[in-house]
Enzyme design. Structure first.
Site, short mmCIF file in Angstrom:
data_model
loop_
_atom_site.label_atom_id
_atom_site.label_comp_id
_atom_site.label_asym_id
_atom_site.label_seq_id
_atom_site.Cartn_x
_atom_site.Cartn_y
_atom_site.Cartn_z
N HIS A 176 -1.77 -84.67 6.84
CA HIS A 176 -1.62 -85.97 6.16
C HIS A 176 -0.53 -85.88 5.10
O HIS A 176 -0.33 -84.84 4.47
CB HIS A 176 -2.95 -86.48 5.58
N ASP A 186 -0.15 -87.75 2.24
CA ASP A 186 -0.47 -88.02 0.85
C ASP A 186 -1.15 -86.85 0.16
O ASP A 186 -1.66 -85.93 0.81
CB ASP A 186 -1.36 -89.26 0.75
N ASP A 206 -2.93 -79.27 -0.50
CA ASP A 206 -3.80 -80.08 0.35
C ASP A 206 -3.11 -81.42 0.55
O ASP A 206 -3.15 -82.27 -0.33
CB ASP A 206 -5.15 -80.25 -0.33
N GLU A 216 -4.88 -90.32 3.61
CA GLU A 216 -6.10 -89.62 4.00
C GLU A 216 -7.06 -89.49 2.82
O GLU A 216 -8.26 -89.64 2.97
CB GLU A 216 -5.74 -88.22 4.53
N ASP A 267 -5.58 -78.93 7.93
CA ASP A 267 -6.12 -79.35 6.63
C ASP A 267 -7.29 -78.51 6.16
O ASP A 267 -8.01 -78.90 5.26
CB ASP A 267 -6.52 -80.83 6.71
N HIS A 323 -7.97 -81.20 -5.34
CA HIS A 323 -8.34 -82.43 -6.02
C HIS A 323 -8.52 -82.22 -7.52
O HIS A 323 -9.11 -83.07 -8.19
CB HIS A 323 -9.62 -83.06 -5.43
#
Length: 486
Positions: free
Chosen positions: A76, A78, A115, A145, A169, A457
């Site tokens: 992905h 983003d 990520d 995503e 991922d 994150h």
């Protein structure tokens, strides 16, 4: 960032350096997408942008491998935009400041975007190479995503010819993923009634910070503090004693990241400020003891604020505090079938105070539909008791494990041949896009691999350099071993 491009494999790290240089947070991937499109056209590769913004790039087989099954490498575009409170950074304008720190690559005060930037870089590096053996190759780069899986939801049949999909991922070298959790967003809307404040009261903002945060699926079992829940607990214990009149509650920024920071503004009698400060010290000591291993650095700070014009009514404030304190959070149940894997979890991710309500955004994850539905029922019942409204949205399916997957067997055998040890076959408690791809491509054989990434994150995100090379070697060897079409 110049040292990144000197790491091995150089082609991959050069691409990752370029990815870091172009802002690409969720919902704002256009600049990076356009760069990739221009590059692919310069390389005379076939590239299509579908209706929702996904990119599909195709490359012919290297000579002698034209008869192999078509493979799609998937990543992905983003990244999650998270930063430390003291970091000045605009994710829509500023590059990620990636750097080498010993054995790891990190970012200065922000998420790194490994990520899924490393996976994307690997796919683009394969496309750009003239000496990597492979059969007919496709690369699928999806959008959004992290914030809703818009690209995966919007992918339609007919764009891909591949029989095999390799998702890039995953975040642990030596593990092969064959399944993932599904999830659904839950928004609880607590109606708010406002009233005039006690004019003699003083206004303050209490802020909670210092937590590690992290991925609300991959890191949920680590027992880290949730800023929203910890602040709600403080209010549940002491708001009445201190005669607090709340004016605002704000916490977290993403429903799929464990909240690291939260704040509450309130008015209180001036004579209660000293008691408030004493309770802050006691509570900080208590929580630091409880989270001494998982999250030891929680901090409470108090700052005087401009006088508020309105405060929550007594009933509305009590309802909000009790609802937040009672709301489940964290691991709900561990899997019976897969040791060490979370089956069902809930993250109380974002709290925002609006004109007529306080909104609480949660993310439910589960490996099984019944687990997700049970938590949906818990939240629905709790909301009903509190007189709040609840709405579920963005549900996405899990990726059901297939122990007989041919491509999983190829990856497993290849890993053993290269590294002389057996990889771990895993199911991840996170929302890989593979489950959604099964709708337009139900017969596609899928597997997920990747390097070791820690604390995605969160601004502590980092990728272990040596595992990027290990992942790269595995990926190239798997591409070479893809069998001929039946």
């Amino acid at each position: 960032m110049s040292t990144l491009s000197q790491l091995q494999p150089q082609a991959l790290w050069q691409w990752f350096e370029q990815i870091c240089a172009i802002p690409h947070p969720s919902k704002h991937e256009q600049a990076l997408s356009q760069y990739i499109q221009n590059w692919a056209k310069d390389k005379q590769l076939s590239i299509v942008e579908d209706k929702v913004g996904n990119l599909i790039i195709k490359k012919p087989a290297t000579p002698g491998m034209e008869d192999r099954k078509v493979v799609v490498l998937q990543a992905h575009i983003d990244m999650v935009p998270q930063k430390n409170a003291d970091k000045v950074h605009d994710f829509e304008k500023d590059p990620i400041e990636a750097y080498v720190d010993g054995d790891w690559v990190k970012a200065k005060g922000t998420t790194l975007g490994s990520d899924n930037g490393i996976g994307m870089a690997s796919a683009l590096a394969v496309l750009g190479s003239d000496n990597i053996p492979h059969g007919p190759l496709e690369v699928l780069l999806t959008i959004d995503e992290e914030a809703g899986m818009t690209g995966a939801f919007g992918l339609e049949a007919g764009y891909l010819d591949a029989e095999i999909l390799i998702n890039t991922d995953s975040e642990q070298e030596g593990e092969i993923y064959m399944g993932c959790a599904g999830g659904v967003d839950a928004q609880i809307t607590v109606p708010m009634v406002w009233q005039a404040p006690e004019p003699s009261n003083s206004t303050y903002t209490l802020s909670l910070s210092g937590l590690k945060g992290g991925h609300s699926g991959v890191n949920i079992h680590l027992g880290r503090g949730n800023a929203n829940k910890l602040l709600a607990r403080f209010l549940f214990n002491y708001a009445d004693e201190l005669a607090l009149e709340l004016t605002n509650f704000t916490g977290g920024s993403l429903r799929n990241a464990i909240p690291r920071e939260a704040s509450v503004s309130f008015m209180l009698p001036a004579e209660n400020v000293a008691r408030l400060e004493a309770l802050m010290a006691e509570y900080t000591h208590l929580v630091r003891q409880e989270l001494a291993i998982a999250d030891p650095d929680m901090l409470l700070t108090l700052q005087e604020s401009p006088a508020a014009k309105q405060v929550m009514s007594e009933d509305a404030q009590q309802t909000l505090i009790e609802l937040l304190h009672a709301c489940p959070n964290g691991v709900i149940r561990m899997s019976d079938e897969i040791e060490g894997v979370t089956e069902t979890s809930l993250n109380v991710g974002v709290i925002s105070t609006e004109a007529e309500s306080v909104d609480i955004l949660c993310l439910i994850r589960s490996l099984i539909d019944s687990g997700r539905e049970e938590v949906e029922g818990n939240l629905t019942a709790l909301s009903s008791l509190a007189g709040a409204e609840i709405e579920f949205s963005g549900a996405y399916p899990g990726w059901k494990p297939d122990s007989s997957s041919p491509v999983m067997a190829i990856v497993k055998d290849t890993y053993e041949a290269i590294y002389q040890k057996e990889p771990t076959i895993m199911v991840i408690h996170a929302g890989l896009e593979c489950g959604l791809f099964k709708k337009p491509y139900p017969d596609m054989d899928m597997v997920s691999i990747g390097p070791t990434i820690r604390f995605p994150h969160s601004p502590d995100e980092k990728v272990l350099i040596e595992t990027v090379d290990q992942y790269w070697k595995l990926l190239l060897a798997v591409l070479e071993r893809i069998p001929a079409k039946a």
